[in-house]
Design a protein around this motif. Sequence first.
Motif, short mmCIF file in Angstrom:
data_model
loop_
_atom_site.label_atom_id
_atom_site.label_comp_id
_atom_site.label_asym_id
_atom_site.label_seq_id
_atom_site.Cartn_x
_atom_site.Cartn_y
_atom_site.Cartn_z
N ILE A 115 24.39 56.29 34.23
CA ILE A 115 25.72 55.75 35.04
C ILE A 115 25.29 54.35 35.88
N ALA A 116 26.26 53.26 35.44
CA ALA A 116 25.93 51.98 35.88
C ALA A 116 27.23 51.25 36.64
N ARG A 117 26.84 50.61 37.57
CA ARG A 117 27.78 49.42 38.06
C ARG A 117 28.18 48.49 37.11
N PHE A 118 29.45 47.87 37.18
CA PHE A 118 29.57 46.66 36.44
C PHE A 118 30.82 45.96 37.09
N GLU A 119 30.89 44.69 36.65
CA GLU A 119 31.99 43.69 37.31
C GLU A 119 32.59 43.23 35.95
N GLN A 120 33.86 43.00 36.16
CA GLN A 120 34.82 42.33 35.13
C GLN A 120 34.68 40.80 35.66
N VAL A 121 35.08 39.96 34.63
CA VAL A 121 34.99 38.57 34.67
C VAL A 121 36.51 38.18 34.37
N THR A 122 36.53 36.86 34.59
CA THR A 122 37.77 35.95 34.42
C THR A 122 37.33 34.78 33.67
N TRP A 123 38.01 34.36 32.68
CA TRP A 123 37.56 33.37 31.84
C TRP A 123 37.99 32.15 32.36
N GLU A 124 37.05 31.09 32.39
CA GLU A 124 37.15 29.74 32.57
C GLU A 124 37.32 28.83 31.24
N GLU A 125 38.28 28.52 30.69
CA GLU A 125 38.03 27.69 29.50
C GLU A 125 37.76 26.23 29.59
#
Length: 145
Positions: A115-125
């Motif tokens: 079981i692990a924490r994660f983070e979502q990202v936003t893309w910067e083109e």
Amino acid sequence: MPSVKIINQSPFPLPAYATHSAAGMDLRAHLEAPLTLQSLERALVPTGLFMELPEGYEAQIRPRSGLALKQGLTLLNTPGTIDADYRGEIRIILVNLSGDPQVIHPGDRIAQMVIARFEQVTWEEVEMLSATVRGDGGFGHTGKH
């Protein structure tokens, strides 16, 4: 330590950490009868477990090293990811990479779950990326040492 809601429809104990410092917990095969996997055959093996992970967590499903070494049994799609919004049964895609048939018995430990924490990202083109010493070197670029 976060709490995770779990339903266990198998007769086997809940996954548990084997030692104080263990990262993974073993998952067991919830089978009514032994399952034989021929060489290079794969099967979707149920665990009887259903869970509700907290937001921001995932469950990673990984092979068990002893099973891989001793019997040639490993997982396809590894590490598998179980998202926090999945509510179905945890099932394991086992494959027999040995040259001999391998038998999985009810209750056998077939995978491990982290079981692990994660983070979502936003893309910067962008048009360019910053330079590094490594650059685009990969796939053995740093040598065998």
